[in-house]
Design an enzyme around this catalytic site. Sequence first.
Site, short mmCIF file in Angstrom:
data_model
loop_
_atom_site.label_atom_id
_atom_site.label_comp_id
_atom_site.label_asym_id
_atom_site.label_seq_id
_atom_site.Cartn_x
_atom_site.Cartn_y
_atom_site.Cartn_z
N LEU A 85 0.79 -1.23 0.00
CA LEU A 85 0.00 0.00 0.00
C LEU A 85 0.83 1.28 0.00
CD1 LEU A 85 -2.98 -1.10 2.25
CD2 LEU A 85 -2.85 -0.94 -0.24
N LYS A 86 2.09 1.18 -0.38
CA LYS A 86 2.87 2.42 -0.43
C LYS A 86 3.37 2.66 -1.83
CE LYS A 86 4.09 2.40 4.26
NZ LYS A 86 4.52 3.32 5.18
N HIS A 104 -3.27 -6.13 -10.10
CA HIS A 104 -4.42 -5.27 -9.78
C HIS A 104 -5.69 -6.08 -9.97
CE1 HIS A 104 -6.48 -1.46 -9.21
NE2 HIS A 104 -7.29 -1.81 -10.19
N ASP A 145 -0.98 2.14 -11.32
CA ASP A 145 -1.73 1.24 -12.21
C ASP A 145 -1.67 1.61 -13.69
OD1 ASP A 145 -2.62 -0.11 -9.90
OD2 ASP A 145 -4.31 1.25 -9.68
C1 GRF Z 1 -5.04 -8.52 -4.17
O1 GRF Z 1 -6.38 -8.42 -4.50
C2 GRF Z 1 -4.22 -7.74 -5.17
O2 GRF Z 1 -4.78 -7.70 -6.45
C3 GRF Z 1 -4.23 -6.37 -4.59
O3 GRF Z 1 -4.15 -6.58 -3.20
C4 GRF Z 1 -4.71 -7.83 -2.86
C5 GRF Z 1 -3.69 -8.59 -2.04
O4 GRF Z 1 -4.25 -9.74 -1.47
N1 GRF Z 1 -3.23 -5.56 -5.20
P1 GRF Z 1 -3.33 -10.82 -0.74
O5 GRF Z 1 -2.65 -10.14 0.42
O6 GRF Z 1 -2.34 -11.34 -1.74
O7 GRF Z 1 -4.28 -11.88 -0.28
#
Ligand code: GRF
Length: 199
Positions: A85-86, A104, A145
């Site tokens: 998330l960064k 994504h 993205d």
């Molecule tokens: C996934 O849906 C991915 O597409 C998104 O973040 C989520 C991560 O899920 N970027 P996980 O931690 O791999 O279960």
Amino acid sequence: MRIAVFASGSGSNFQSIVDATLEGRLDARVELCVSSRPDAGVVDRARLLGIPVLVLSGSIDVHLAELKETLETQKIDIIALAGFLKKIPSELIQLDPLRILNIHPALLPQFGGPGMYGMRVHEAVLAAKETISGATVHIVDEEYDSGPIVMQRTVPVLPTDTATDLAARVLKIEHELYPEALQLFAKNQITINGRKVSY
Ligand code: GRF
């Protein structure tokens, strides 16, 4: 090929990549897990597997020197972002020949960009009354993205779907798609010309 997975969530994609390496579907090894949250599920999964973990709390810029050194020491060829998330600093994106991929949970270029993560993506897909969604693996550039698309796979959106239903269906195909996309890099089967990716 030596992979670093960057993730801040449960780490199910991290696990699917590790599993693919152990089952011989991906000619690579996951050598590092980088997380922005010390309490993330992915951190537990990595520790259980004996994979080194680097936790970066706060801004990445503060940790950039340490991060670059770790990537170098672990001889990382490719970074797989999976729910990290960064924002990745430009300095890392520009490191050659290091590649950075992201997954994504929708069909880019739709339903991506700043603020489009987690359930918000699936809620937007449902609000737009799409009948198809899916997952996208793309190369990371300076914008959210927006980098060249490597691989996509679709799933149906059912009329009765909640965002949670759709997220679960998409996540299932993410687990197939990411290892397949990484295998193209492991096998050197990929050519990238500007925004055009061929294999
Ligand atoms: C996934 O849906 C991915 O597409 C998104 O973040 C989520 C991560 O899920 N970027 P996980 O931690 O791999 O279960």
